[in-house]
Design a protein around this motif. Structure first.
Motif, short mmCIF file in Angstrom:
data_model
loop_
_atom_site.label_atom_id
_atom_site.label_comp_id
_atom_site.label_asym_id
_atom_site.label_seq_id
_atom_site.Cartn_x
_atom_site.Cartn_y
_atom_site.Cartn_z
N THR A 62 65.23 24.60 7.40
CA THR A 62 66.46 23.65 6.73
C THR A 62 66.30 22.39 7.47
O THR A 62 66.07 22.20 8.60
CB THR A 62 67.78 24.15 6.89
OG1 THR A 62 68.61 23.29 6.27
CG2 THR A 62 68.39 24.65 8.37
N LYS A 80 64.10 30.81 8.98
CA LYS A 80 65.02 29.94 8.22
C LYS A 80 64.49 28.40 8.49
O LYS A 80 64.41 28.05 9.82
CB LYS A 80 66.50 30.05 8.44
CG LYS A 80 67.22 29.30 7.79
CD LYS A 80 68.67 29.67 7.93
CE LYS A 80 69.59 28.84 6.72
NZ LYS A 80 70.99 29.19 7.11
N ASP A 102 64.69 30.67 3.46
CA ASP A 102 65.40 31.78 4.35
C ASP A 102 64.61 33.07 4.20
O ASP A 102 65.07 33.47 3.04
CB ASP A 102 66.76 31.99 4.06
CG ASP A 102 67.71 32.59 5.05
OD1 ASP A 102 67.03 33.01 6.01
OD2 ASP A 102 68.91 32.51 4.76
N GLU A 119 62.58 24.19 2.13
CA GLU A 119 63.51 25.05 2.93
C GLU A 119 63.47 26.48 2.28
O GLU A 119 63.69 26.49 1.15
CB GLU A 119 64.93 24.36 2.49
CG GLU A 119 65.25 22.90 2.96
CD GLU A 119 66.65 22.34 3.04
OE1 GLU A 119 67.01 22.05 4.24
OE2 GLU A 119 66.91 22.55 2.04
N ARG A 132 63.74 37.44 10.45
CA ARG A 132 64.22 36.12 9.86
C ARG A 132 63.40 34.97 10.09
O ARG A 132 63.11 34.49 11.47
CB ARG A 132 65.65 35.96 9.83
CG ARG A 132 66.35 34.81 8.84
CD ARG A 132 67.98 34.96 9.21
NE ARG A 132 68.45 34.03 8.08
CZ ARG A 132 69.74 33.75 8.21
NH1 ARG A 132 70.65 34.18 9.29
NH2 ARG A 132 70.36 32.97 7.37
N TYR A 171 64.36 34.39 13.97
CA TYR A 171 65.15 35.52 14.59
C TYR A 171 64.20 36.79 14.69
O TYR A 171 63.28 37.02 14.07
CB TYR A 171 66.17 35.89 13.45
CG TYR A 171 67.18 34.66 13.19
CD1 TYR A 171 68.68 34.98 13.51
CD2 TYR A 171 66.80 33.65 12.52
CE1 TYR A 171 69.55 34.22 12.83
CE2 TYR A 171 67.58 32.62 12.30
CZ TYR A 171 68.92 32.75 12.34
OH TYR A 171 69.88 32.12 11.94
#
Length: 347
Positions: free
Chosen positions: A94, A92, A141, A139, A90, A103
């Motif tokens: 933001t 992400k 994910d 942004e 992952r 991750y």
């Protein structure tokens, strides 16, 4: 209640404060999981002394802190290393929360999380940039498959920063299990963090929890300042007169070697007459439980004073699984005129 009557009952309080070194063997419910010590590499300056700005289970606004905040010498740009072999599962990005986060899923099922990064390494950064352009958004994910971005233990995956909701340069580091529960990274045997200093206990509060309850003849909540002894333990100057159902609340912070930061106390145990009536141990928790922090702390007192006293009893609506209690959910019931020794341990 007359003065003569109120002195009939007494709670004799002794507080034990333990360092991290002591805590691993202190409680019977400590380290219930088979943590693979030595499996993970420390992500910042591995093999060297490191300092924490925040610890696991620390009390934060509306949540328990879910990992370690590792200091980065007050600056950005320190190399961040993959804790073990695995793949990036992952990415992400933001403007809030963990900022630039990464991750990594490992072969043993654990996931490590790295938050507030300044930027990613070349391969990961190139992958991210292509996805941002494709989605036309900053942004994102992303959930790469297991073959897209493999990493090796000790590989530089990015550089520390101050992105997202960070209050200063540091690395937020988590270890999660297969069910996405967070685990205390310190149980995995990182020697980079030294903690030989016991927590600091500032205040104790006793609260009446029944209509006939009294503390020093009063109905309600009374605070006391414990006195630190040469051996590091704390005591109250004199016994507390109590009757009925009583609840303990404690205000304490953890300390560690080499830093002035006051971190959180994540383990509390209360014994009355040498029997455990309450224990709270944040070894692991799920994210859907962290909302119960406002039932764990004395919330109404926090709103008035800004101080987060931890309750040593359970209130209605508290569904945290970090407790073990007696039949009264941690409440202390005094119905006689005998002294009852109370021991509170924090670590």
């Amino acid at each position: 209640m007359s003065k003569t009557e109120k002195n009939k009952w007494g709670l004799v309080l002794l507080i034990f404060a333990h360092s991290l070194i002591d805590s691993f063997t202190h409680s019977a419910n400590a380290q219930t999981a088979p943590y693979p010590k030595g499996y993970f590499l420390f992500p910042i300056k591995p093999g060297q002394k490191n300092l924490l700005a925040g610890n696991m289970g620390e009390l934060r606004p509306d949540h328990f802190h879910a990992g370690l905040d590792i200091k980065t010498d007050g600056k950005e740009g320190l190399p961040v290393y993959a804790a073990a072999d695995g793949y990036v599962s992952r990415i992400k990005v933001t403007r809030r929360g963990y900022g630039n986060a990464l991750y990594i899923t490992h072969p043993n099922g654990y996931v490590t999380v790295y938050g507030h990064l300044r930027n990613y390494n070349g391969t990961i950064g190139k992958y991210l940039k292509a996805k941002q352009y494709a989605q036309e958004t900053f942004e994102v994910d992303l959930l790469p498959d297991s073959t897209a971005l493999p990493v090796r233990r000790g590989e530089i995956i990015g550089f520390s920063g101050n992105t997202g909701g960070s209050g200063g340069p540091h690395l937020h580091f988590e270890i999660r299990d297969r069910q996405d529960n967070v685990l205390n990274p310190l149980y995995f045997g990182f020697n980079e963090i030294a903690d030989n200093i016991a927590p600091l206990v500032s205040r104790i509060a006793l609260r009446t929890l029944s209509m006939n309850g009294r503390v020093d003849g009063e109905f309600g909540r009374l605070e006391f300042t414990p006195q630190r002894q040469p051996n590091g333990h704390y005591v109250l100057r004199q016994p507390v007169a109590a009757f009925g159902d009583i609840g303990f609340e404690i205000l304490a912070n953890d300390l560690s070697d080499g830093t002035s930061n006051r971190n959180g106390v994540s383990c509390i145990e209360v014994k009355v007459d040498n029997e455990v009536v309450f224990s709270h141990h944040i070894e692991t928790f799920s994210f859907d439980q962290t909302q119960y922090i406002n039932t764990h702390i004395a919330y109404e007192n926090y709103r008035l004073s800004g101080q987060r006293f931890q309750r040593c009893y359970l209130t209605d609506g508290n569904e945290l699984t970090t407790y073990k209690t007696n039949g009264q959910r941690g409440r202390i019931r005094i119905t006689d005129s005998q002294p009852h020794p109370v021991q509170v341990s924090v670590w």
